[in-house]
Design an enzyme around this catalytic site. Structure first.
Site, PDB file in Angstrom:
ATOM      1  CG  ASP A  57     -78.947 -51.847  99.231  1.00  0.00           C
ATOM      2  OD1 ASP A  57     -79.553 -50.983  98.552  1.00  0.00           O
ATOM      3  OD2 ASP A  57     -77.825 -52.283  98.925  1.00  0.00           O
ATOM      4  CD  GLU A  58     -78.057 -46.522  98.388  1.00  0.00           C
ATOM      5  OE1 GLU A  58     -77.258 -45.718  98.922  1.00  0.00           O
ATOM      6  OE2 GLU A  58     -77.938 -46.940  97.230  1.00  0.00           O
ATOM      7  CG  ASP A  90     -75.056 -48.518 101.142  1.00  0.00           C
ATOM      8  OD1 ASP A  90     -75.916 -49.384 100.869  1.00  0.00           O
ATOM      9  OD2 ASP A  90     -74.154 -48.182 100.349  1.00  0.00           O
TER      10      ASP A  90
END
Length: 369
Positions: free
Chosen positions: A116-117, A22
């Site tokens: 983003d993860e 993350d």
């Protein structure tokens, strides 16, 4: 560097090795990276307008209570020195592609969850590293070197615990939850911290006297089913540190949506319907680009007091064109008339997605000789 396609024998303990990577304050960190003058400053990605909303906040801003989805006016009140920067989604998508390219060096089993993860299964790809923790550290080092950004990682034996672990030492941290630690870790955790239990479900659990994982674990499965239906088995499992969901690299998108926030609160049904038609055109263009359609149209309305409601219409056959999308959206919207109070935001989502054969065939025809 190992070949991610090469399969090595599974560990003798039979446990999966799952990573959750993350990025730290992704949008805000990119803005601070690209403009050194913003480094260390309280920053919000968004527009400082009367109806503006914070898309992301730097850690410096979070110390003042600034959070994503917060109205810009409230964010300014929380942090008088807050700097607003307009979002650059094309840059965020490009950096996301860099990060996912790093993941692919270590395993082909990658399930993106957002820009983003992602979840990664490295069980069969430990050769040359010895442990999943070493792979997580290598990934974090590559991301820092190639993007100038930091990522936090969770390492565990299932997706649920790896996700929880990734939040433990943010920012720029790593946390491991072993099979022996898993049930104890979950037992002490408040249910509102569980990934997969939202605010409404947490409130319902609190009303039933369920405040921690230990409380949840005390409930028999049948009793949970009576209150939470099909989600009961998932809650029953995670309260014991059990999550058998695989990392699915082929996970299909579940929905496509868009929304608009009005410059002033809207009280006129005609004005609201006109706005819905406008965002329907935008949504259908997005569906056409992705060669997707769907069977369920959902309208979201957020009132001036920030209370939110949704209404949906489903059809047996997938939506075929923009006109049908507008019609179903308007039918769903009309169930809210007369309006309880003025409206701040309206959104439209298409779900139960399938490939749009009509659009696909039409596009193929452009290349036929």
């Amino acid at each position: 560097m190992q070949d991610p396609g090469a399969v090595t024998p599974r560990p003798h303990d039979g446990q999966r090795r799952i990573l959750h990577i993350d990025m730290d304050a992704f949008y805000a960190s990119i803005e601070q990276r690209d403009d050194p003058a913003l480094h260390g400053r309280p920053l919000a990605v968004g527009r400082e307008e009367a109806r503006g909303v914070v898309a992301a906040a730097s850690y410096e801003a979070r110390r003042f209570g600034v959070r994503s989805a917060m109205p810009s006016i409230v964010a300014r009140r929380q942090c008088p020195d807050l700097i607003f920067v307009p979002p650059r989604f094309e840059i965020y998508r490009a950096v996301s592609a860099q990060i996912h390219a790093v993941f692919a060096r270590y395993t082909p089993l990658i399930q993106p969850l957002a820009l983003d993860e992602a979840s990664l299964d490295v069980t069969d790809h430990l050769e040359g590293f010895g442990s999943a923790t070493a792979i997580a550290e290598a990934i974090r080092a590559d991301i820092r070197k190639e993007t100038g950004l930091t990522a936090s990682a969770g390492v565990s034996y299932n997706r649920f615990l790896a996700k929880l672990a990734s939040d433990q030492n943010k920012p720029d941290g790593l946390f491991v939850i072993t099979p022996k630690q898993g049930p104890m870790f979950v037992a002490a955790l408040p249910v509102e911290k569980f990934h997969g239990i939202g605010p409404a479900t947490a409130r319902k659990m609190h009303a039933l006297g369920i405040h921690t994982g230990e409380d949840l674990r005390a409930w028999p499965l049948e009793a949970l089913r009576g209150h939470f239906g099909s989600a009961a088995e998932f809650y029953y499992g995670i309260s014991r540190g059990i999550d058998n969901r695989p990392v699915n690299p082929d996970r299909q998108r579940k929905s496509i949506g868009t929304e608009t926030t009005f410059e002033r609160d809207v009280a006129s049904p005609d004005e609201l319907q006109t706005a819905l038609e406008t965002i329907a055109a935008k949504l259908w263009a997005s569906c056409t680009k992705r060669q997707l359609t769907g069977r369920t149209v959902t309208v979201k309305v957020k009132y001036a007091d920030f209370q939110q409601v949704t209404r949906a219409r489903s059809v047996a056959d997938p939506v075929t064109d923009e006109r049908e999308l507008v019609t179903l959206g308007c039918l769903a919207l009309q169930t809210l008339f007369p309006l309880a109070r003025p409206v701040r935001l309206v959104g439209l989502t298409l779900s139960a997605l399938v490939e749009n054969d009509v659009a696909h065939k039409g596009q193929l025809g452009l290349f036929e000789k």
